[in-house]
Design an enzyme around this catalytic site. Structure first.
Site, PDB file in Angstrom:
ATOM      1  N   CYS A   1       0.864  -1.187   0.000  1.00  0.00           N
ATOM      2  CA  CYS A   1       0.000   0.000   0.000  1.00  0.00           C
ATOM      3  C   CYS A   1       0.900   1.237   0.000  1.00  0.00           C
ATOM      4  CB  CYS A   1      -0.951  -0.002   1.195  1.00  0.00           C
ATOM      5  SG  CYS A   1      -0.112  -0.072   2.783  1.00  0.00           S
ATOM      6  N   THR A   2       0.312   2.415   0.067  1.00  0.00           N
ATOM      7  CA  THR A   2       1.083   3.653  -0.114  1.00  0.00           C
ATOM      8  C   THR A   2       2.135   3.869   0.970  1.00  0.00           C
ATOM      9  OG1 THR A   2      -0.874   4.640  -1.124  1.00  0.00           O
ATOM     10  CG2 THR A   2       0.908   6.130  -0.510  1.00  0.00           C
TER      11      THR A   2
END
Length: 247
Positions: A178-179
């Site tokens: 994820c980010t």
């Protein structure tokens, strides 16, 4: 020469008994230090991204840590020529990242970290599958070559995707991405809670990976969507300006 604006992102899954009581204290120090951004507070922990001078964003982080007492905090600092946020907001939430699954204790029950320097080697193993836990509009902008896109509109849809794809996950080492690390960390807690043992996640998320590795093996393709006025960054973390990023 003007000082660069520091953008600090930090999160921790830690039990906070009365998170509402922290709001005025954080607003006070944040405004005194000319810091902008958003800090989310919940019983499960905190999640914030805020900008200002390097000294001042760290002073706000120190206050946040002092008030919540986490064992560890995931921290990321980038720099910009301008503030990516308009003002400071501190908000009370049910979850610091909304999944709508009751009973998860991410602080105590989660997957193993994979350091950015080890990520490329790990995800190219034959028995590893990579799941991009971000929303589909983020994945469209960029993702890892081998990553599975669950095609979710919101993170709340991810648990249903897991239930519908148990055969895909069975017998695999599952690597979450994820980010900045928070969604994949919570995702590993979900998978561990329903019986998956070999669950892993990229420490610091995509942003830390790009900073540490410079995408040297070209396993990352495209840009990385970010939730501030930059909209997206390239693999050298430079802001992207394109009309299709204006949502």
């Amino acid at each position: 020469m003007n000082e660069k604006i520091a953008i600090l992102s930090a999160y921790s899954f830690v039990n906070i008994e009365e998170p509402a009581n922290l709001i005025p204290k954080l607003l006070l120090i944040g405004k005194r230090k000319y810091v902008r951004g958003t800090i989310l507070l919940a019983n499960e922990g905190f999640n914030g991204s805020f900008s200002g001078s390097y000294e001042n964003v760290n002073l706000v982080l120190e206050e946040l840590i002092k008030l919540t007492g986490p064992k560890d905090v995931n921290v990321k600092i980038n720099y910009s020529d301008v503030h990516p946020f308009q003002k400071l907001k501190v908000r009370l939430k049910k979850e610091i990242v909304a999944m709508n699954v009751d009973g998860l204790n991410v602080d105590l029950f989660k997957g193993e970290y994979i350091e950015p320097k080890d990520w490329d080697e790990f995800i190219t193993q034959q028995d590893v599958i990579v799941i991009d836990t971000r929303n589909d509009y983020e994945v469209e902008v960029g993702t890892f070559k081998s990553a599975i896109n669950p095609n979710t509109k919101t993170f709340k849809q991810f648990p249903a995707w897991v239930q519908q794809n148990q055969e895909l996950l069975k017998g695999k080492k599952i690597a979450m991405v994820c980010t900045g690390g928070i969604r994949c960390e919570k995702s590993t807690s979900l998978l561990k809670s329903i019986g998956y043992d070999e669950v892993y996640h990229l420490k610091g998320g995509i942003l830390q990976y790009l900073e540490d590795t410079q995408n040297k093996n070209n396993l990352w393709q495209g840009e990385c969507f970010v939730f501030d006025d930059r909209r997206a960054v390239t693999d050298d973390l430079s802001p992207v300006e394109r009309h299709w990023l204006q949502r």
